[in-house]
Design an enzyme around this catalytic site. Structure first.
Site, short mmCIF file in Angstrom:
data_model
loop_
_atom_site.label_atom_id
_atom_site.label_comp_id
_atom_site.label_asym_id
_atom_site.label_seq_id
_atom_site.Cartn_x
_atom_site.Cartn_y
_atom_site.Cartn_z
CD GLU A 11 -3.59 -6.04 3.06
OE1 GLU A 11 -4.51 -5.41 3.53
OE2 GLU A 11 -2.59 -5.80 3.16
CD GLU A 32 -3.20 -1.06 1.94
OE1 GLU A 32 -3.25 0.02 2.79
OE2 GLU A 32 -4.16 -1.86 1.69
O1 AHR Z 1 -5.64 -5.79 7.18
C1 AHR Z 1 -5.17 -4.71 7.70
C2 AHR Z 1 -4.63 -3.58 6.93
O2 AHR Z 1 -5.38 -3.19 5.76
C3 AHR Z 1 -3.38 -3.71 6.33
O3 AHR Z 1 -2.32 -3.72 7.29
C4 AHR Z 1 -3.17 -2.86 5.24
O4 AHR Z 1 -2.20 -3.23 4.10
C5 AHR Z 1 -4.55 -2.58 4.71
O5 AHR Z 1 -4.98 -1.32 4.65
#
Ligand code: AHR
Length: 525
Positions: free
Chosen positions: A305, A173
């Site tokens: 994610e 990110e």
């Molecule tokens: O999964 C929780 C968080 O969500 C992670 O650390 C991040 O990459 C995303 O914003």
């Protein structure tokens, strides 16, 4: 009657097992307590990994595990997590609850966890606040087999053998918590950092994952590909093997009001499913941009994610992201995994966030207690899709929901043929009110359709198949069903569980079965 057509002869691609991957971050009680309790814990463990959790995870055949973050990755300095535990640096986990991170779980412990799970490794490097040298040395430490400063250090720390790094993420990110970069800046940084992610082995290459977009940031995808893919480089297809995508399903209108994990009404249920279904558009549209650069689909869209994100359970640390899990989450998982299966030509990996005790977990723990969530059950029912061949299928569906703008298809399916010739059909019924009769028409089995065969529904699959696609002789069914808010608790750990499904009937043209409202069915034939 909804018609499900399957053409078992028309293979559309391989469903990479990594689509069923997981994500574990140094966040809340995911690593500490959830997976790792330490060698001296009263909780039964092997080298610090809790036995009950490992056993439950082995049942769903975890193929790959991403670590150490998330946002944590771009603040993680790997040398803090090696060597004697007493001497390891203690730090503040600034992102997640401001708690002390004692670094007792580090590189050696991560690879021990992968060993116990029998899964591939996906290590996420620190581009946001780490140096090129630090990243390069970590790769050397993990993978170099010979005499070198980092390999020697690894040996001194008790592991002479190198480990295998299957995937390496170059930042996380980086448009946000990983450095607030714009795409041009990140793309150039990516090119530089990844140069030093060396392949020290002749027999395999590390798959490098470039930080991709946040949700629908199509400009990020295009710009990063322009710089990192199109100009070639060390790999035939540029500098990367995959581009990540992050998308969370948040039912509420904003991040301050995400909604409760357990206390929700039917409108919120459908809103959640509607938002989960958005994944289909994201995969399709980011995939279309990737097609412009990579028409042969050599690099993967890695949805590393995904999952539901609700308000934390009342009374828990807001920075720990601990949430319960209901049948609604099971439907989100079933729908999403069907989407990934159907886009397996481009989606090569996906990692649900997160494995234990954080967001849409498959496992929840409380001290020595553990429960498998409804999401665990979906991963268990879908496990046979791993590395199977996706075949052509279509299922008649209609929009369902209480608000037009938040409708979602009532039915979702995907179908694959596993290496042993067994055909796996997974169907989700998202409707809260209606059961549906589904008529399955299968073409392409070695000896014609399933119609007219004598074996009874419920017979075990995988026995009567002599090569090829087999004869569709046996049918095995299982179902997960319940009310939308049904969940497993430490007091009632089996309230929602997989049951045998013996409702399949043979018809003139194939099979038929009724799928109850709010349920997921898996047939193996
Ligand atoms: O999964 C929780 C968080 O969500 C992670 O650390 C991040 O990459 C995303 O914003």
């Amino acid at each position: 009657m909804a018609k499900l057509k399957v053409n078992a002869d028309h293979v559309l691609g391989k469903i990479n097992k990594e689509i069923y991957g997981h994500f574990s971050e140094h966040l809340g009680r995911c690593i500490y307590e959830g997976l790792y309790v330490g060698e001296d814990s009263q909780i039964e463990n092997v080298n610090g990994m809790r036995t009950d959790v490992i056993e439950a995870l082995k049942e769903i055949r975890v193929p790959v595990l991403r670590w150490p973050g998330g946002c944590f990755a771009d603040e993680y300095h790997w040398k803090d997590g090696i060597g004697l535990k007493d001497g390891r640096k203690k730090m503040i986990n600034t992102h997640w609850g401001g708690v002390v991170e004692d670094n007792s779980f580090g590189t050696h412990e991560y690879f021990e966890l992968c060993r116990q799970l029998g899964c591939e490794s996906y290590v996420n490097g620190n581009l946001g606040s780490g140096t090129v040298q630090e990243m390069s040395e970590w790769v050397e430490y993990m993978t170099f087999d010979g005499v070198s400063p980092m390999a020697d250090l690894r040996t001194k720390n008790g592991h002479a053998e190198p480990w295998r790094v299957h995937y390496f993420g170059v930042g996380n990110e980086n448009w946000g918590c990983g450095g607030n970069m714009n795409p041009d800046f990140y793309a150039n940084e990516y090119r530089r950092y990844q140069t030093y992610v060396r392949d020290y082995h002749q027999d395999y290459r590390i798959n490098k994952i470039c930080c991709g977009p946040n949700v629908d940031d199509y400009e990020w995808t295009r710009k990063v590909l322009e710089t990192c893919f199109a100009h070639g480089g060390q790999n035939a297809h540029g500098f990367m093997n995959g581009l990540s995508l992050h998308y969370y399903t948040v039912p509420g209108d904003d991040w301050q009001h995400k909604g409760s994990a357990t206390d929700f009404d039917e409108k919120e249920y459908y809103r959640t499913l509607h938002k989960a279904y958005y994944m289909e558009e994201l995969v399709r549209r980011h995939g279309a941009i990737m097609d412009e650069f990579d028409p042969k689909k050599e690099i993967g869209l890695m949805v590393d994610e995904w999952g539901t994100w609700y308000d934390v359970e009342p009374g828990t640390n807001p920075g720990f992201l601990y949430q319960q899990n209901t049948m609604r989450d099971a439907l989100v998982a079933a729908l999403t995994l069907n989407i990934f299966n159907k886009h397996c030509d481009r989606v090569k990996m996906a990692n649900i966030a997160q494995m234990v005790n954080v967001l849409q977990s498959v496992i929840l723990t409380d001290g020595a207690q553990m429960v498998k969530t409804p999401t665990w059950s979906v991963f268990r029912m879908y496990r046979d899709h791993q590395d199977a061949q996706l075949v052509e299928s279509s299922l008649e569906s209609a929009p369902v929901g209480l608000e037009t703008e938040y409708s979602v298809p009532n039915l979702s399916e995907s179908v694959s043929v596993a290496a042993d010739g067994v055909l796996h059909i997974t169907v989700a019924n998202l409707s809260l009110s209606d059961a549906y009769d589904i008529e399955v028409e299968i073409s392409g089995c070695a000896q014609g359709s399933a119609a007219g065969k004598s074996s009874a529904a419920g017979a075990s699959a995988g026995t009567a198949f002599a090569g090829g696609l087999g004869t569709c002789d046996g049918i095995k069914g299982e179902i997960l069903t319940g009310a939308m808010t049904d969940k497993n608790t430490f007091e009632a750990p089996d309230a929602v569980k997989i049951a045998a499904f013996d409702g399949v009937k043979r018809t003139e043209t194939g099979l038929s079965f009724e799928i109850p409202a709010c349920s997921v069915v898996h047939l193996a034939l």
